[in-house]
Design a protein around this motif. Structure first.
Motif, short mmCIF file in Angstrom:
data_model
loop_
_atom_site.label_atom_id
_atom_site.label_comp_id
_atom_site.label_asym_id
_atom_site.label_seq_id
_atom_site.Cartn_x
_atom_site.Cartn_y
_atom_site.Cartn_z
N ARG A 231 -66.16 -45.48 15.07
CA ARG A 231 -65.56 -46.51 16.83
C ARG A 231 -65.27 -47.49 17.13
NH1 ARG A 231 -69.35 -51.11 17.68
NH2 ARG A 231 -69.74 -51.04 15.85
N GLY A 232 -63.70 -46.88 15.21
CA GLY A 232 -62.25 -47.23 15.83
C GLY A 232 -62.18 -48.31 14.71
N ILE A 233 -63.10 -49.31 14.46
CA ILE A 233 -63.23 -50.59 13.77
C ILE A 233 -62.72 -49.82 11.94
CG2 ILE A 233 -64.43 -51.88 12.95
CD1 ILE A 233 -66.69 -51.53 15.17
N THR A 234 -61.45 -50.43 11.71
CA THR A 234 -61.03 -50.79 9.67
C THR A 234 -61.81 -51.14 9.16
OG1 THR A 234 -59.10 -49.82 10.79
CG2 THR A 234 -59.39 -50.41 9.02
N VAL A 235 -62.40 -50.21 7.93
CA VAL A 235 -63.34 -51.20 6.86
C VAL A 235 -61.88 -51.30 5.82
CG1 VAL A 235 -64.82 -51.41 5.49
CG2 VAL A 235 -65.53 -50.53 7.69
N LEU A 236 -61.76 -52.52 6.06
CA LEU A 236 -60.98 -52.81 4.06
C LEU A 236 -61.68 -52.97 3.22
CD1 LEU A 236 -57.49 -55.37 5.51
CD2 LEU A 236 -57.71 -52.76 5.61
N PRO A 237 -61.42 -51.91 2.56
CA PRO A 237 -62.49 -51.89 1.53
C PRO A 237 -62.73 -52.90 0.15
CG PRO A 237 -60.85 -50.24 0.55
CD PRO A 237 -60.63 -51.10 2.02
N ASP A 238 -63.99 -53.38 -0.43
CA ASP A 238 -63.73 -54.10 -1.00
C ASP A 238 -62.79 -54.06 -2.56
OD1 ASP A 238 -65.29 -52.51 -2.05
OD2 ASP A 238 -66.94 -53.55 -2.71
N VAL B 115 -62.92 -55.00 9.65
CA VAL B 115 -63.92 -55.33 8.91
C VAL B 115 -63.49 -56.13 7.30
CG1 VAL B 115 -66.10 -55.51 8.03
CG2 VAL B 115 -66.28 -54.34 10.07
N VAL B 116 -63.45 -56.88 6.73
CA VAL B 116 -62.50 -56.53 5.37
C VAL B 116 -63.38 -57.40 4.74
CG1 VAL B 116 -60.77 -58.69 4.98
CG2 VAL B 116 -60.65 -57.89 7.17
N GLU B 117 -63.88 -56.90 3.37
CA GLU B 117 -64.80 -56.70 2.79
C GLU B 117 -64.71 -57.91 1.56
OE1 GLU B 117 -68.14 -53.10 2.14
OE2 GLU B 117 -65.78 -52.88 1.40
N GLU C 182 -53.08 -43.73 6.72
CA GLU C 182 -52.38 -43.51 8.45
C GLU C 182 -51.33 -42.24 8.32
OE1 GLU C 182 -49.89 -46.11 9.27
OE2 GLU C 182 -51.49 -48.42 9.49
N ALA C 183 -50.81 -41.91 7.33
CA ALA C 183 -50.43 -40.44 6.86
C ALA C 183 -51.46 -39.25 6.51
CB ALA C 183 -49.67 -40.82 5.30
N HIS C 184 -52.42 -39.99 6.48
CA HIS C 184 -53.83 -38.50 6.13
C HIS C 184 -54.76 -38.82 6.64
CE1 HIS C 184 -51.13 -39.09 2.35
NE2 HIS C 184 -51.51 -37.42 1.66
N GLY C 185 -54.74 -39.17 7.53
CA GLY C 185 -56.03 -39.36 9.18
C GLY C 185 -57.12 -39.32 7.81
N THR C 186 -57.09 -40.69 6.78
CA THR C 186 -57.96 -40.87 5.90
C THR C 186 -58.35 -42.64 6.56
OG1 THR C 186 -59.60 -40.39 4.05
CG2 THR C 186 -56.88 -41.13 4.31
N THR C 187 -59.58 -42.80 5.63
CA THR C 187 -59.83 -44.16 5.69
C THR C 187 -58.75 -45.32 4.42
OG1 THR C 187 -61.89 -43.71 4.10
CG2 THR C 187 -62.69 -44.09 6.45
N PRO C 188 -59.04 -46.20 4.63
CA PRO C 188 -58.62 -46.87 4.24
C PRO C 188 -58.98 -46.87 2.33
CG PRO C 188 -58.77 -48.56 5.46
CD PRO C 188 -59.19 -47.44 6.43
N ARG C 189 -60.35 -46.52 2.13
CA ARG C 189 -61.54 -46.55 1.11
C ARG C 189 -61.21 -45.39 -0.05
NH1 ARG C 189 -65.38 -49.86 -0.29
NH2 ARG C 189 -65.83 -49.42 2.16
N ALA C 190 -61.19 -44.05 0.98
CA ALA C 190 -60.39 -43.12 0.44
C ALA C 190 -59.58 -43.35 0.03
CB ALA C 190 -60.53 -42.14 1.73
N ALA C 191 -58.47 -43.51 0.48
CA ALA C 191 -57.11 -44.03 0.13
C ALA C 191 -56.99 -45.20 -0.81
CB ALA C 191 -56.07 -44.82 1.22
N ALA C 192 -57.63 -45.67 -0.42
CA ALA C 192 -58.04 -45.54 -2.28
C ALA C 192 -58.03 -45.82 -3.15
CB ALA C 192 -58.88 -47.81 -2.24
N HIS C 193 -59.16 -45.15 -3.14
CA HIS C 193 -59.62 -43.68 -4.43
C HIS C 193 -58.30 -42.78 -4.71
CE1 HIS C 193 -64.58 -44.31 -4.60
NE2 HIS C 193 -64.49 -44.79 -3.89
#
Length: 400
Positions: free
Chosen positions: A318-325, A299-301, A371-382
């Motif tokens: 559910r294994g769906i990746t959200v690329l954050p706005d 899901v690409v915001e 991927e390295a920290h086992g988190t979401t792209p949004r958490a990585a952006a934060h």
């Protein structure tokens, strides 16, 4: 001076139109060098909480495009802000409301808030209303930071005159950034572009440009949605024909549909069989309930805040990746400043190339961290923002 990020916005105000009783909002989340950046939206039901969330998102977008080690860059990001007006932009009274709002917040635009088009408004309309409200420009607060104001203003004006296949460059760069974000994710997953299908909600400025760039990259756009419903074709839609058949609000003339194109209900874009889902219209489009019908892998915001937090948690599970706005749709804002400050010229090829490089670098960094920290792209952006904001505060300060 403390380098800590403020827990509350620096400025938050509510305006009431004395003619219509409509309300408008301005939130300055953070200043850097005394200036903030963020668009002005107009939609029925816009709230102060919505504007505050968008302003915080702008703080993040600005920080994400700051690299302390890139000393050749002329543009140093600003703080984050946002404006919003609770009014349907199609309302006959909307333009008058816009002008009166701009008159009311004129001191902020003159001194601390640079703004421009957002949901419901075009840059042409903002510029016209700003002139009527007595403003020099909607971005005049940044002028004192420029080395050569006259040259910078001419460069940006020239950039707004550039068109590509009949569409203004300013209406394309954001979609270029969204598309590149999606392409970077596909590349990291090893998915060939020809095997990827796309469903897009919204065929306005951002959604239309995103659909165009993805289609030209070889992806199959199988569904697009506007206010009239969803247009779908599993064999792929003729995106160029649909773009040519849009009105000013991104609504497609159904007379342009081909024999194989189908008209479906408005929410059918969510459940379409596609690898990439692009919500590019409104905030809060995907909630805890309707997320269950999503079949996409990404899901690409493209819109601001289209996926509610609870929905994102369920999608992630559910294994769906959200690329954050805050990452994906940051290209438009960055392009304004790259051009104004002189990192790029008023040239489409240079603008697209710079946008693609910047967005791919940012998405790759965010996804690698996730991927390295086992988190979401949004958490990585934060996490990246949390690293950069203190550096920006220390080097440049909140105020002049």
């Amino acid at each position: 001076m403390t380098a800590a990020k403020p827990q509350s916005p620096l400025i938050s105000l509510t305006w009431t139109d004395h003619v219509t009783d409509r309300r408008g909002y301005l939130v300055v989340d953070r200043l850097v060098r005394g200036v903030s950046s963020g668009g002005l939206r107009m939609r029925e039901g816009c709230t102060q909480a919505e504007v505050a969330g968008l302003a915080r998102g702008m703080t993040m977008k600005e920080a994400l495009h700051y690299d302390a080690d890139r000393t050749e860059a002329r543009y140093i990001p600003l703080g984050g802000a946002k404006g919003g007006i609770d009014c349907d932009p199609r309302d006959p009274e909307a333009y008058g409301v816009l002008v009166r709002y701009l008159r009311a917040v004129r001191p902020y635009i003159e001194n601390v808030w640079t703004t421009g088009e957002d949901l419901g408004l075009t840059q042409e309309l903002v510029d016209r209303a700003a002139a009527e409200a007595g403003l020099v420009s909607s971005v005049q607060a940044v002028y004192p930071l420029l080395d050569d104001e006259a040259a910078a203003r001419k460069r940006l004006a020239d950039a707004f005159e550039v068109t590509v296949d009949g569409i203004g460059l300013d209406a394309l760069v954001g979609g270029c950034g969204v598309a590149e974000s999606a392409l970077a994710a596909l590349d990291r997953a090893g998915v060939p572009y020809g095997n990827a299908r796309v469903s897009v909600q919204g065929l306005g400025t951002m959604g239309g440009a995103t659909a165009r760039f993805l289609a030209r990259a070889g992806l199959r756009v199988v569904a697009v949605a506007d206010v009239k419903g969803t247009i779908a074709n599993p064999a792929g839609l003729d995106i160029e024909a649909l773009l040519s058949a849009r009105d000013a609000h991104g609504t497609v003339d159904r007379g342009a549909l081909r024999a194989g194109d189908r008209e479906l209900p408005g929410d059918a874009w969510l459940t379409t069989d596609a690898e990439v889902l692009v919500p590019a219209a409104v905030s809060y489009a995907i909630d805890a309930t309707n997320q269950s019908g999503i079949r996409a892998r990404w899901v690409v915001e493209a819109a601001n805040m289209p996926v509610l937090a609870e929905a994102e948690e369920l999608l992630t599970a559910r294994g769906i990746t959200v690329l954050p706005d805050v990452v994906v749709n940051s290209g438009t804002n960055a392009w304004w400043w790259w051009t104004l400050f002189g990192d790029i010229e008023a040239d489409a090829e240079e603008a697209f190339g710079h946008t693609r490089r910047a967005m791919r670098e940012l998405i790759d960094r965010i996804l690698a961290h996730a991927e390295a920290h086992g988190t979401t792209p949004r958490a990585a952006a934060h996490a990246l923002v949390a690293e950069r904001l203190p550096v920006m505060a220390e080097r440049f300060g909140w105020y002049r």
